[in-house]
Design a protein around this motif. Structure first.
Motif, PDB file in Angstrom:
ATOM      1  N   VAL A  50       0.991  -1.573  -0.164  1.00 46.78           N
ATOM      2  CA  VAL A  50       0.359   0.368   0.374  1.00 46.78           C
ATOM      3  C   VAL A  50       0.918   1.809   0.432  1.00 46.78           C
ATOM      4  O   VAL A  50       0.820   2.201  -0.958  1.00 46.78           O
ATOM      5  N   VAL A  51       2.656   0.721   0.755  1.00 46.70           N
ATOM      6  CA  VAL A  51       2.470   2.418   1.284  1.00 46.70           C
ATOM      7  C   VAL A  51       3.663   2.877  -0.374  1.00 46.70           C
ATOM      8  O   VAL A  51       3.411   3.555  -0.937  1.00 46.70           O
ATOM      9  N   GLU A  52       3.950   1.233  -1.229  1.00 46.30           N
ATOM     10  CA  GLU A  52       4.446   1.679  -2.492  1.00 46.30           C
ATOM     11  C   GLU A  52       3.571   2.264  -3.131  1.00 46.30           C
ATOM     12  O   GLU A  52       3.896   2.840  -4.478  1.00 46.30           O
ATOM     13  N   THR A  53       2.498   2.205  -3.506  1.00 46.68           N
ATOM     14  CA  THR A  53       1.587   2.458  -4.200  1.00 46.68           C
ATOM     15  C   THR A  53       1.356   3.751  -4.781  1.00 46.68           C
ATOM     16  O   THR A  53       1.144   4.010  -5.122  1.00 46.68           O
ATOM     17  N   LEU A  54       0.742   3.997  -3.055  1.00 51.26           N
ATOM     18  CA  LEU A  54       0.145   5.230  -2.867  1.00 51.26           C
ATOM     19  C   LEU A  54       2.511   6.196  -3.829  1.00 51.26           C
ATOM     20  O   LEU A  54       1.559   7.783  -3.592  1.00 51.26           O
ATOM     21  N   LEU A  55       3.601   5.756  -2.708  1.00 54.24           N
ATOM     22  CA  LEU A  55       4.463   6.993  -3.364  1.00 54.24           C
ATOM     23  C   LEU A  55       4.701   6.239  -5.235  1.00 54.24           C
ATOM     24  O   LEU A  55       4.836   7.816  -5.471  1.00 54.24           O
ATOM     25  N   ASP A  56       4.276   5.166  -5.639  1.00 54.52           N
ATOM     26  CA  ASP A  56       3.883   5.214  -7.142  1.00 54.52           C
ATOM     27  C   ASP A  56       3.013   6.305  -7.206  1.00 54.52           C
ATOM     28  O   ASP A  56       3.725   6.641  -8.692  1.00 54.52           O
ATOM     29  N   GLN A  57       1.983   6.974  -6.810  1.00 55.29           N
ATOM     30  CA  GLN A  57       1.019   7.526  -7.740  1.00 55.29           C
ATOM     31  C   GLN A  57       1.672   9.321  -7.142  1.00 55.29           C
ATOM     32  O   GLN A  57       1.733   9.387  -7.824  1.00 55.29           O
TER      33      GLN A  57
ATOM     34  N   MET B 239      -5.746   7.119   2.446  1.00 50.92           N
ATOM     35  CA  MET B 239      -5.536   8.129   1.638  1.00 50.92           C
ATOM     36  C   MET B 239      -5.548   7.144  -0.416  1.00 50.92           C
ATOM     37  O   MET B 239      -5.706   8.622  -0.709  1.00 50.92           O
ATOM     38  N   LEU B 240      -5.205   6.046   0.212  1.00 47.55           N
ATOM     39  CA  LEU B 240      -5.585   5.609  -1.042  1.00 47.55           C
ATOM     40  C   LEU B 240      -7.076   5.247  -1.949  1.00 47.55           C
ATOM     41  O   LEU B 240      -7.156   5.826  -2.999  1.00 47.55           O
ATOM     42  N   GLY B 241      -8.030   5.158  -1.259  1.00 48.76           N
ATOM     43  CA  GLY B 241      -9.221   5.152  -1.231  1.00 48.76           C
ATOM     44  C   GLY B 241      -9.442   6.143  -1.880  1.00 48.76           C
ATOM     45  O   GLY B 241     -10.250   6.065  -2.578  1.00 48.76           O
ATOM     46  N   SER B 242      -9.304   7.893  -1.111  1.00 53.88           N
ATOM     47  CA  SER B 242      -9.913   8.537  -1.460  1.00 53.88           C
ATOM     48  C   SER B 242      -9.414   9.346  -2.808  1.00 53.88           C
ATOM     49  O   SER B 242      -9.772  10.056  -3.578  1.00 53.88           O
ATOM     50  N   ALA B 243      -8.129   9.150  -3.097  1.00 50.77           N
ATOM     51  CA  ALA B 243      -7.702   8.664  -4.686  1.00 50.77           C
ATOM     52  C   ALA B 243      -8.713   8.165  -5.781  1.00 50.77           C
ATOM     53  O   ALA B 243      -8.575   8.455  -7.186  1.00 50.77           O
ATOM     54  N   LEU B 244      -8.751   6.885  -5.426  1.00 50.95           N
ATOM     55  CA  LEU B 244      -9.571   5.901  -6.257  1.00 50.95           C
ATOM     56  C   LEU B 244     -10.731   6.490  -6.613  1.00 50.95           C
ATOM     57  O   LEU B 244     -11.130   6.902  -7.766  1.00 50.95           O
TER      58      LEU B 244
ATOM     59  N   GLY C  28       2.519  -4.153 -10.194  1.00 50.46           N
ATOM     60  CA  GLY C  28       1.265  -4.837  -9.175  1.00 50.46           C
ATOM     61  C   GLY C  28       0.089  -3.948  -8.972  1.00 50.46           C
ATOM     62  O   GLY C  28      -0.707  -3.266  -9.965  1.00 50.46           O
ATOM     63  N   VAL C  29      -0.595  -4.271  -8.398  1.00 46.59           N
ATOM     64  CA  VAL C  29      -2.321  -4.167  -7.357  1.00 46.59           C
ATOM     65  C   VAL C  29      -2.597  -2.781  -6.779  1.00 46.59           C
ATOM     66  O   VAL C  29      -2.103  -4.089  -5.185  1.00 46.59           O
ATOM     67  N   PRO C  30      -2.980  -2.381  -7.069  1.00 55.62           N
ATOM     68  CA  PRO C  30      -3.310  -1.389  -4.929  1.00 55.62           C
ATOM     69  C   PRO C  30      -4.685  -2.378  -4.386  1.00 55.62           C
ATOM     70  O   PRO C  30      -5.558  -2.003  -5.600  1.00 55.62           O
ATOM     71  N   GLU C  31      -4.798  -2.662  -3.486  1.00 51.10           N
ATOM     72  CA  GLU C  31      -5.391  -3.356  -2.510  1.00 51.10           C
ATOM     73  C   GLU C  31      -6.639  -2.118  -2.335  1.00 51.10           C
ATOM     74  O   GLU C  31      -6.134  -1.362  -1.197  1.00 51.10           O
ATOM     75  N   ALA C  32      -7.649  -1.187  -2.742  1.00 50.95           N
ATOM     76  CA  ALA C  32      -8.069  -0.265  -3.172  1.00 50.95           C
ATOM     77  C   ALA C  32      -9.150  -0.882  -2.033  1.00 50.95           C
ATOM     78  O   ALA C  32      -8.745   0.948  -1.485  1.00 50.95           O
ATOM     79  N   ALA C  33      -9.679  -1.426  -2.129  1.00 47.38           N
ATOM     80  CA  ALA C  33     -11.102  -1.466  -0.637  1.00 47.38           C
ATOM     81  C   ALA C  33     -10.102  -2.315   0.350  1.00 47.38           C
ATOM     82  O   ALA C  33     -11.270  -3.353   0.301  1.00 47.38           O
ATOM     83  N   ASN C  34      -9.039  -2.449   0.567  1.00 48.98           N
ATOM     84  CA  ASN C  34      -8.943  -3.696   1.873  1.00 48.98           C
ATOM     85  C   ASN C  34      -9.724  -3.706   2.667  1.00 48.98           C
ATOM     86  O   ASN C  34      -9.455  -3.170   3.596  1.00 48.98           O
ATOM     87  N   PRO C  35     -10.013  -4.669   3.019  1.00 46.34           N
ATOM     88  CA  PRO C  35     -10.852  -4.528   4.575  1.00 46.34           C
ATOM     89  C   PRO C  35     -10.898  -5.275   5.824  1.00 46.34           C
ATOM     90  O   PRO C  35     -10.855  -5.538   6.811  1.00 46.34           O
ATOM     91  N   ALA C  36      -8.498  -5.535   4.554  1.00 43.72           N
ATOM     92  CA  ALA C  36      -7.954  -6.219   6.075  1.00 43.72           C
ATOM     93  C   ALA C  36      -7.880  -5.345   7.925  1.00 43.72           C
ATOM     94  O   ALA C  36      -7.707  -5.794   8.481  1.00 43.72           O
ATOM     95  N   PRO C  37      -7.238  -3.708   7.291  1.00 44.59           N
ATOM     96  CA  PRO C  37      -7.505  -3.483   9.013  1.00 44.59           C
ATOM     97  C   PRO C  37      -8.640  -3.410   9.800  1.00 44.59           C
ATOM     98  O   PRO C  37      -8.490  -3.422  10.972  1.00 44.59           O
ATOM     99  N   VAL C  38      -9.850  -3.399   8.883  1.00 48.29           N
ATOM    100  CA  VAL C  38     -11.251  -3.726   9.711  1.00 48.29           C
ATOM    101  C   VAL C  38     -11.390  -4.626  10.621  1.00 48.29           C
ATOM    102  O   VAL C  38     -11.364  -4.600  11.357  1.00 48.29           O
ATOM    103  N   GLN C  39     -10.829  -5.632   9.984  1.00 49.44           N
ATOM    104  CA  GLN C  39     -10.954  -6.911  10.590  1.00 49.44           C
ATOM    105  C   GLN C  39      -9.917  -7.019  11.240  1.00 49.44           C
ATOM    106  O   GLN C  39     -10.039  -7.637  12.317  1.00 49.44           O
ATOM    107  N   ALA C  40      -8.997  -6.263  11.500  1.00 50.75           N
ATOM    108  CA  ALA C  40      -7.864  -6.738  12.005  1.00 50.75           C
ATOM    109  C   ALA C  40      -7.948  -6.509  13.732  1.00 50.75           C
ATOM    110  O   ALA C  40      -7.540  -6.435  14.410  1.00 50.75           O
ATOM    111  N   ALA C  41      -8.755  -4.826  13.650  1.00 47.73           N
ATOM    112  CA  ALA C  41      -8.294  -4.823  14.812  1.00 47.73           C
ATOM    113  C   ALA C  41      -9.621  -4.571  16.050  1.00 47.73           C
ATOM    114  O   ALA C  41      -8.773  -4.041  17.040  1.00 47.73           O
ATOM    115  N   PRO C  42      -9.970  -5.567  15.736  1.00 51.48           N
ATOM    116  CA  PRO C  42     -10.377  -5.982  16.973  1.00 51.48           C
ATOM    117  C   PRO C  42      -9.709  -6.955  17.408  1.00 51.48           C
ATOM    118  O   PRO C  42      -9.272  -7.592  18.989  1.00 51.48           O
ATOM    119  N   VAL C  43      -9.284  -7.467  16.343  1.00 45.78           N
ATOM    120  CA  VAL C  43      -7.856  -8.548  16.711  1.00 45.78           C
ATOM    121  C   VAL C  43      -7.062  -8.166  17.853  1.00 45.78           C
ATOM    122  O   VAL C  43      -7.075  -8.516  18.527  1.00 45.78           O
TER     123      VAL C  43
END
Lengths: 114, 687
Positions: free
Chosen positions: B68-75, B126-131, B252-267
């Motif tokens: 994700v960092v890389e994708t933002l940097l690429d932009q 940040m990535l989502g807002s760009a997309l 490669g491909v940016p993870e446009a709407a990756n839900p991982a962090p949302v899932q990761a939060a409760p964990v």
């Protein structure tokens, strides 16, 4: 007959000459990028011979992209030069790899699984 | 052939950490709104290498995060995104997260998932807002989600020519895809040359793959992670809005709407407490891992090889001489032995130099720290560093890191004033903290100076009186008053901040420095700032020593501590209360320490005039050590007494002499302290 014997491709003069117009090429178990240069040279020789070619892929346990795309180029060239290429047999591994890359038709491997 | 990747893991982590250091330093230089192409390229390259490497080693969490960092940097690189302060801060937090994740991967402990999820959510936002801005109105952003609504994917895959050479195999990739659902690949022969023109190891084919099934986007990304940077890739949901496809040539491909962090939060929430607990262990283990390897310049290795070559020649020359030795060859033998001694000394020096690292290793963390503290404390500070190339033993370097952090924090928090106060005092708004390192004699000196308000002598004195450390302090020098700062729990800060001011630490700073055989001095100029000077030995492994004899024992006094040696004139000795004696040397009075007394030995003579006085300096104080005789000077290898026996007061270590006997190394600071306490006890007994 030309076979791949461990580290290089060799002509087998003792093979029977049942059909002299056909030069069987026996594929090794591991058909990967490490032998692709030699394979290409051998296939070029076969094209130069302007004779029908038979390939034996029964022993193939692994065929990687580099090898398969050389075979694709070979089949395309042979077709354009009206040289007949056929498989005497082909292993499951070989046909499955070709299938994955969507080149079964080009390599004429549809019904050749050994 | 299988390759044991474990052997490369340490190198990968080491290189990644270096990459992160580069990212951090470039980010700190970066100004919002001005994206220097070269700067962005530098960070991008570092992120890209970390991502690729971590995927190779199976650290998917690191590679996903870095992706994700890389994708933002690429932009940013492509000019599609502006560099904002928010982005810079987010990237800096990402650097911290990746650093933690790498340390976690190295040491095998769990990382602080909550922090990682938080930063990743920020990056995704940040990535989502760009997309969102890129996607035309009406297109549903949910289309890109990994939800079961997706019935399949269309993947256009064009390998770059070199892809196969790096060991990647399309068959393997497609086999993985086929394992996820029904897959159909259509080959594109457009790039395929005739066999005769073909470079057989170059990839010439490309594919359009249709994958049917309830497959998550992440699953597909994971498959192509291996060839990231080696191909052109486009992944589109089947039946979805075609415009939402993200073409990412080469990267490669940016993870446009990756839900991982949302899932990761409760964990993360659940694991928080255990992570907090582990924090301490982690720091400890990270410290220990620092000992594991050292990078050595090839020039130093070459020099060593040369020296070993010379040593072999000398050895063979001596061997030949020994075969038919006769007395007329004594001169040649002596020459040979002298040569051997020279070789050995040079070899020793060269081997020691391998352990020497530029102090920039310790300084590098400060730009970031000062940057962060400035933000927190609303101060403007310029950090100047000089002498970064000054070399210091690796062990000393590792141990000096924390004390330095403490001193720099203090300089920023207590030293430099807030801009308004500085302006009122007629100073520039921006304060300066200067880190300087240089060699002096056998020591390295590190100065931490600031142009702030300076130390408040009166306040320190008042606090010392309040705490009963001194009665009135009328006769105390500035240095003695400032020395109270190093007393446990001593703080004059009005407000205890989370940066400093709790009075915890300065005593630890001094203790750590003393443990390294060093000393710390303070100078302060009211209204103009203060300077803390740390003096450290260059190495802890070898020292130049003066061998002295006390009775039948040989002791070693570090040469750097010796000022002079002299014969005692009894008339200059004054006995004062108790058992203390003072020697008048020019205008100073030195306490005389009879080493035989200190160590309970039987001397040649107890008369002062029969012995020799070695004038030494330790911990900023001078003293005269009474010994029976001065022997040779030589370099000695220090062996820890604590490890091999136990800690002995006044002794810093031991060494083995040429004749096989053990000689103890005198801890100058320790012995002065010891004798002073002895005098105090004697005084109080007398009283």
């Amino acid at each position: 007959m030309v076979i791949y014997s461990g580290d290089k491709w060799v002509s087998d003069k003792t093979s029977n000459s049942e059909a002299e117009s056909v030069s069987p090429i026996v594929c090794d178990e591991m058909m990967d990028i490490s032998i692709v240069g030699e394979l290409r040279a051998l296939l070029l020789e076969a094209l130069d011979a302007k004779q029908a070619v038979t390939l034996d892929g029964a022993a193939v346990e692994r065929a990687d992209t580099a090898v398969l795309q050389v075979l694709v180029a070979f089949f395309q060239d042979a077709r354009s030069q009206n040289i007949t290429v056929q498989w005497s047999s082909a292993s499951e591994a070989l046909t499955r790899s070709a299938e994955l890359l969507g080149i079964t038709d080009i390599l004429d491997l549809k019904t050749k699984a050994a | 052939m299988s390759i044991d990747m474990e052997q490369f893991k340490a190198t990968f982590i080491e290189e990644s950490l270096e990459g992160l250091d580069i990212m951090e330093s470039v980010l700190l230089e970066m100004q919002p709104g001005e994206a220097d192409a070269e700067e962005v390229d530098n960070i991008f390259r570092a992120a890209h290498s970390i991502k690729g490497g971590s995927a190779t080693f199976g650290f998917s969490d690191i590679s996903n995060f870095t992706h994700v960092v890389e994708t933002l940097l690429d932009q940013i690189r492509a000019g599609e995104r502006e560099v904002t302060q928010e982005a810079i801060n987010l990237f800096l937090s990402s650097v911290d997260c990746i650093r933690d994740m790498l340390a976690g991967a190295q040491e095998g402990f769990d990382i602080n998932l909550e922090q990682v999820a938080e930063v990743k959510a920020g990056l995704d936002r940040m990535l989502g807002s760009a997309l969102e801005t890129a996607v035309p109105a009406g297109a549903e952003p949910e289309d890109q989600d990994d939800t079961p609504a997706v019935t399949g994917w269309k993947i256009i895959f064009k390998p770059f020519p070199d892809m196969l050479r790096s060991g990647n195999d399309v068959v393997r990739l497609f086999r993985e895809l086929a394992g996820m659902g029904e897959m159909e690949a259509v080959v594109d022969l457009e790039g395929l040359p005739a066999l005769v023109d073909m470079e057989p190891e170059e990839a010439c084919l490309s594919w359009e793959v249709t994958l049917f099934g309830n497959v998550g986007r992440e699953q597909i990304d994971e498959v192509f992670e291996w060839v990231d940077g080696d191909c052109e890739l486009s992944i589109t949901p089947l039946g979805g809005d075609e415009t939402s496809a993200v073409d990412t040539p080469a990267e490669g491909v940016p993870e446009a709407a990756n839900p991982a962090p949302v899932q990761a939060a409760p964990v993360a929430q659940e694991r928080r407490s255990s992570n907090d607990r582990r924090q301490g262990d982690r720091r400890k283990s990270r410290g220990s891992s620092e000992n594991s390897s050292i990078r050595v310049g090839i020039d130093k290795v070459d020099a060593l090889i040369n020296l070993v070559g010379e040593l072999v020649i000398t050895q063979s020359m001596l061997g030949q001489l020994g075969e038919d030795f006769s007395m007329d060859k004594v001169e040649r033998l002596k020459d040979g032995l002298a040569e051997l001694e020279r070789n050995t000394r040079e070899l020793q020096e060269n081997v020691m130099s391998i352990r020497m690292l530029p102090i920039s290793f310790a300084f590098n963390r400060f730009p970031r720290m000062v940057h962060d503290l400035c933000g927190k404390l609303e101060k403007k500070i310029e950090l100047k560093m000089s002498g970064e190339q000054t070399e210091l033993d690796k062990t000393v370097m590792e141990k000096i890191g924390d004390p330095l952090v403490h001193l720099v924090r203090n300089a920023v928090d207590h030293g430099i004033e807030i801009p308004e106060v500085r302006l009122k005092a007629g100073k520039s708004e921006t304060g300066t903290v200067h880190l300087n390192a240089y060699h002096q004699g056998g020591n390295i000196l590190i100065e931490i100076s600031d142009d702030g308000a300076g130390l408040n002598r009166e306040r320190i004195l008042a606090k010392a009186v309040e705490r009963g450390l001194t009665n009135s302090g009328d006769n105390l020098s500035d240095a003695e008053i400032f020395d109270f700062l190093f007393q446990p729990g001593f703080s004059t800060a009005d407000v205890v901040s989370d940066v400093s001011g709790r009075g915890v630490g300065m005593d630890v700073v001094k203790r750590n420095i003393t443990a390294l055989g060093g000393a710390i001095d303070v100078e302060s100029r009211p209204g103009n700032g203060s300077t803390f000077t740390i003096r450290l030995p260059l190495t802890l492994a070898i020292l130049d020593g003066q061998l002295v004899r006390v009775g039948e024992q040989t002791f070693i006094i570090p040469l750097v501590s010796i000022i002079e040696s002299l014969q005692v004139e009894p008339s200059r000795v004054n006995a004062i209360a108790g058992s203390a004696e003072l020697y008048k040397l020019r205008d100073d009075y030195l306490p005389v320490i009879r080493l035989y007394d200190a160590f309970g030995l039987k001397p040649d003579s107890t008369n002062l005039e029969d012995g020799l006085l070695v004038v030494v300096e330790g911990h900023g104080q001078q003293a005269g050590l009474l010994v029976d005789d001065l022997l040779a000077q030589q370099q000695v290898v220090i062996k820890s007494l604590e490890t091999n026996f136990r800690k002995v007061g006044g002794i810093s270590g031991a060494t083995i002499l040429g004749d096989g006997t053990v000689a103890l190394i005198v801890d100058i600071g320790g012995i002065i302290e010891l004798s002073r306490n002895g005098s105090k006890r004697a005084n109080s007994a007398a009283a």
